[in-house]
Scaffold this active site. Structure first.
Site, PDB file in Angstrom:
ATOM      1  N   SER A   1       8.062   0.125  -1.916  1.00 41.99           N
ATOM      2  CA  SER A   1       8.810   1.379  -1.833  1.00 41.99           C
ATOM      3  C   SER A   1       9.906   1.282  -0.767  1.00 41.99           C
ATOM      4  CB  SER A   1       7.842   2.540  -1.568  1.00 41.99           C
ATOM      5  OG  SER A   1       8.436   3.776  -1.827  1.00 41.99           O
TER       6      SER A   1
ATOM      7  N   ASP B   1       7.055   3.169  -8.568  1.00 40.40           N
ATOM      8  CA  ASP B   1       6.815   2.903  -7.152  1.00 40.40           C
ATOM      9  C   ASP B   1       5.598   1.997  -6.950  1.00 40.40           C
ATOM     10  OD1 ASP B   1       6.019   3.271  -4.354  1.00 40.40           O
ATOM     11  OD2 ASP B   1       7.481   4.900  -4.342  1.00 40.40           O
TER      12      ASP B   1
END
Length: 324
Positions: free
Chosen positions: A75, A189
């Site tokens: 991320s 993600d």
């Protein structure tokens, strides 16, 4: 887990696995080199706005002349780590510290009917200014961005191809940013599967792994609470909204983000227990919300303070292994 390598010829494409082997140092020059301290591998975890703390960690390591051998990022950890290895950490720090709530709103492009509230293309345009044409395999050290595949749940390691696409896939927070399509796969993600990617560094046979966990002080130790169910809360039409608890007034986005926060914390604890790093850095960031990107200066400073405080431990780890 898939070890995915992104095709260099087309930005969104991912190709088959590949192993990069650096040429060995010629024997004739080895006697001219002084012994060096072992370099460290960094596992930079996810955490949205709290991830600006990664910038502070890297600044402290650079200032102390601690060399980094590779970075695995999830991320925002992928964003900061990728920019650092591409030589763009200063630009990212300047950008982060300049953010205000108004500027953040200007970077978000609402996507009606898409896979997320925001398309993310305005953020992508900002990355293009500094990272266009940069491929992961062209970096001078190993970099891996962790993502998750929507249809299968596979953990995806992006270790070559477009740096921008790899970073975008790694921070595609479900429900917030649209997923990234690469080579007929839909990527989300990486915090869904590996919030603090120590395992990636271990797979690359790194002798010293330092993890930066952004959620350590958020919830404390995991607990099971025995609870008694009360009567249902009265409907809004017949209740005094001023008397309702604050939690019941949370918006959809806030609830979604907080739920994702809990998922990251629990997965991080489970994975790090099974595959612990040699050292963990825990910047104190509990009071910074996941969406409070305008508090970058605070997060950066706390990351710097945490890394600076642990420099002695890093030096002791390096000494235990001995010079290379």
């Amino acid at each position: 887990m898939l070890n995915w390598n992104m095709n260099r010829t087309t930005e969104p494409a991912l190709a088959a696995q590949a192993i990069s082997i650096k040429a060995a140092t010629p024997a004739s020059t080895m006697h001219q080199q002084l012994p060096q301290k072992p370099r460290i591998a960094l596992a930079l975890g996810g955490g949205a706005a709290r991830g600006w703390a990664h910038i502070g960690v890297l600044l402290a390591l650079v200032e102390a002349c601690v060399e980094v051998s590779m970075i695995a990022g999830t991320s925002i950890g992928a964003l900061v780590g990728g920019c650092y290895l591409a030589g763009r950490l200063d630009e990212l720090e300047t950008f982060a510290r300049s953010l205000t709530m108004r500027r953040i709103a200007g970077l978000l492009d609402f996507a009606i009917g898409g896979g997320g509230l925001f398309g993310g293309m305005r953020l992508n345009d900002r990355m293009q200014e500094h990272l266009v044409g940069v491929n992961i395999e062209d970096l001078d050290r190993t970099f891996v961005a962790v993502a998750a595949e929507l249809n299968t749940g596979h953990e995806v390691w992006i270790s070559s191809g477009s740096l921008i696409t790899g970073i975008r896939a790694s921070y595609a927070l479900p429900g917030i940013f649209e997923p990234v399509r690469c080579n007929n796969r839909t990527l989300l993600d990486g915090a869904l599967v590996n919030p603090v990617p120590v395992s990636v560094c271990r797979a690359h046979e790194q002798p010293l792994v330092v993890a930066v966990n952004l959620h350590y002080d958020l919830y404390g130790r995991s607990a099971v609470i025995k609870h008694t169910a009360s009567e249902p809360v009265a409907d809004d039409k017949g209740s005094d909204k001023r008397a309702r608890p604050r939690e019941s007034r949370l918006g959809m986005t806030a609830v979604m983000v907080q739920a994702f926060n809990i998922i990251q914390d629990r997965i991080s604890r489970a994975r790090l227990a099974g595959d612990p790093p040699d050292l963990s850095l825990h910047p104190r960031l509990a009071d910074i919300g996941l969406s409070e990107f305008h508090r970058a200066s605070e997060a950066i400073d706390r990351g710097y303070q945490e890394a600076s405080a642990k420099l002695g431990e890093i030096t002791r780890m390096q000494a235990a292994i001995g010079p290379l």
